[in-house]
Design an enzyme around this catalytic site. Sequence first.
Site, PDB file in Angstrom:
ATOM      1  N   HIS A   8       0.792  -1.161   0.144  1.00 57.68           N
ATOM      2  CA  HIS A   8       0.066  -0.001   0.042  1.00 57.68           C
ATOM      3  C   HIS A   8       0.839   1.310   0.192  1.00 57.68           C
ATOM      4  CE1 HIS A   8      -3.046   2.942   2.062  1.00 57.68           C
ATOM      5  NE2 HIS A   8      -3.454   2.704   0.810  1.00 57.68           N
ATOM      6  N   HIS A  50      -1.046  11.090  -2.247  1.00 57.48           N
ATOM      7  CA  HIS A  50      -2.551  10.698  -1.721  1.00 57.48           C
ATOM      8  C   HIS A  50      -3.472  11.870  -1.417  1.00 57.48           C
ATOM      9  CE1 HIS A  50      -5.389   9.718   1.309  1.00 57.48           C
ATOM     10  NE2 HIS A  50      -5.495   8.457   0.704  1.00 57.48           N
TER      11      HIS A  50
END
Length: 232
Positions: A8, A50
């Site tokens: 991730h 992100h």
Amino acid sequence: MVIEVIGHRGAAGLEPENTLRSIRRAIEIGVDRVEIDVRVTKDGRLVVIHDETVDRTTNGHGYVRDMTFEEIRKLDAGKGEKVPTLEEALNLTRGKVILQIELKVAEATEPTIELIEENGAEREVVITSFIHSLLKKVRYLNPAIRTGALFFDVQEDIFERTISACAEAIHIYYRNITPKLVENAHKRGLKVVAWNPDEVGDMKRIISLGVDAIGSNRPDILINLLREMGMR
Ligand code: G3P
Ligand code: CA
């Protein structure tokens, strides 16, 4: 049964998230896929980050969409790393692991597809998003590219939503996965991907549910566990 391991944001529990260093670490650990997040700068460049601002993950301030690529590139994303371009991430993963690209904004969709097509990398990527309409667009623009619909909760119409987004997989927050969800998804030919347990106890529970893939910020722990269990 083979469970795919997804790093991730690279290996975000070990390295600065969404950097080339983090992606490299995940590859070294032996993941099958690397997940990253994509946004667009003011001047239209695809960057791997992100949040909508650079504040949390770099030494700068401001919205990604309000900054030029040159401005973003001057920032430190941790351990001296730069905010990577999507192209740099793809160059690093190609031929080694699948790159799982999460579209954080609609404007990233077409340029992401163009980049994948220019590189002939359709089978080396998976595109995901919480914005399910974008997945439908991906399917329309290039049906060879695999997609996954992101969910936090198990919604009543989760299968209908996934199918109408033309996605092959449900990517769901690991704490919300139930045996029934996995069973019913598989009956419909949909894969289930869990995001993102980082502790052994949680990983064991998710493995026992028969999911198809698991993302983690600590893919090293997950791979060791799967090895111990004879599943890798
Ligand atoms: O892979 C799913 C996960 O990345 C979605 O949440 O907030 O980490 O992008 P987030
Ligand atoms: Ca993500």
